[in-house]
Design an enzyme around this catalytic site. Sequence first.
Site, PDB file in Angstrom:
ATOM      1  CG  ASP A 121      43.292  33.845  66.694  1.00 52.80           C
ATOM      2  OD1 ASP A 121      43.627  33.130  65.713  1.00 52.80           O
ATOM      3  OD2 ASP A 121      43.552  35.062  66.742  1.00 52.80           O
ATOM      4  CE  LYS A 180      41.764  32.904  72.386  1.00 54.00           C
ATOM      5  NZ  LYS A 180      40.807  33.893  71.861  1.00 54.00           N
TER       6      LYS A 180
END
Length: 334
Positions: free
Chosen positions: A220, A202
Amino acid sequence: MKRATAKKAAASKAASTAEKTGTAVKKATAKKATAQKAVGRKATAEKAAPVKAIASKATIAVQDAVPSKTVAPKPPRNESRTALVRRARRIDRELAEVYPYAHPELDFENPFQLIVATVLSAQTTDLRVNQTTPTLFARYPTPEDLAAANPEEVEGILRPTGFFRAKTKSVIGISKALVEQFGGEVPDRLDDLVKLPGVGRKTAFVVLGNAFGRPGITVDTHFQRLVRRWKWTEETDPDKIEAAVGALFPKSDWTMLSHHVIFHGRRICHARKPACGACPIAPLCPAYGEGETDPEKAKKLLKYEKGGFPGQRIKPPQAYLDAGGIPAPPLGAG
């Protein structure tokens, strides 16, 4: 001879009668079927009417008004792959119109600042990180500076972000790795970025997409929540979500897609109580109705930055203003 002729005539007459009867039955059946189709078309049109009304209103929901209080259509349970791709891309196009200014909401001036800020954003808001990093980067502007920093001093600066001891260990560890392995420069390859301590896919995609212009999907908590609500995927593992969603869009769309979804998750499609009645993509959402559907009540659930949105050159959409037309307090959700 006469009897044979009479029998033949009777048989011919019977056949003729049967043919006429069969034709009549066929005509009656066809007429009935036509009538049923007409009724079906009428019912379909009546059912589609409110959907079209919602679609036209929802498109400008965040700009002028909120969509009418009508239940949005849900995609069929057995939605085809082609239909899913079309619906997903249409949602992204709608969000692009609502958030043309979508961007990473962390303040940064270079890749080093972005990777540090992204690590610090865990379990806190971007707003809090943006209030903290100016002091951090003023004191430690380069990886070399932060690598040699006193952990206790860094902890004192990072305390407002929460989990400050773990975050201090991470940012100092990242800085040391950058100095020792990459000459003090942030690498621009995924394989290299994920080797840095505290950096996962991420964080790596945030850096690649926004510091180096390389497409990536940022999975996320907001992204995970929304793509599952939209039935883009049933996966729960971030890596599998990334792969599933990435397959629905051209690679060139990945970075902005991430911004659009995250912006929407922070402002409208909240975790606990989404503002369904103020959502511009309500007609395309299978989860419509999980949150507040009343337009006025939903309007009060919207969140946005004070004075508009970072990087926005136009006035905040009217739907993001309170009843008195005054901007609400700063965005408080991460």
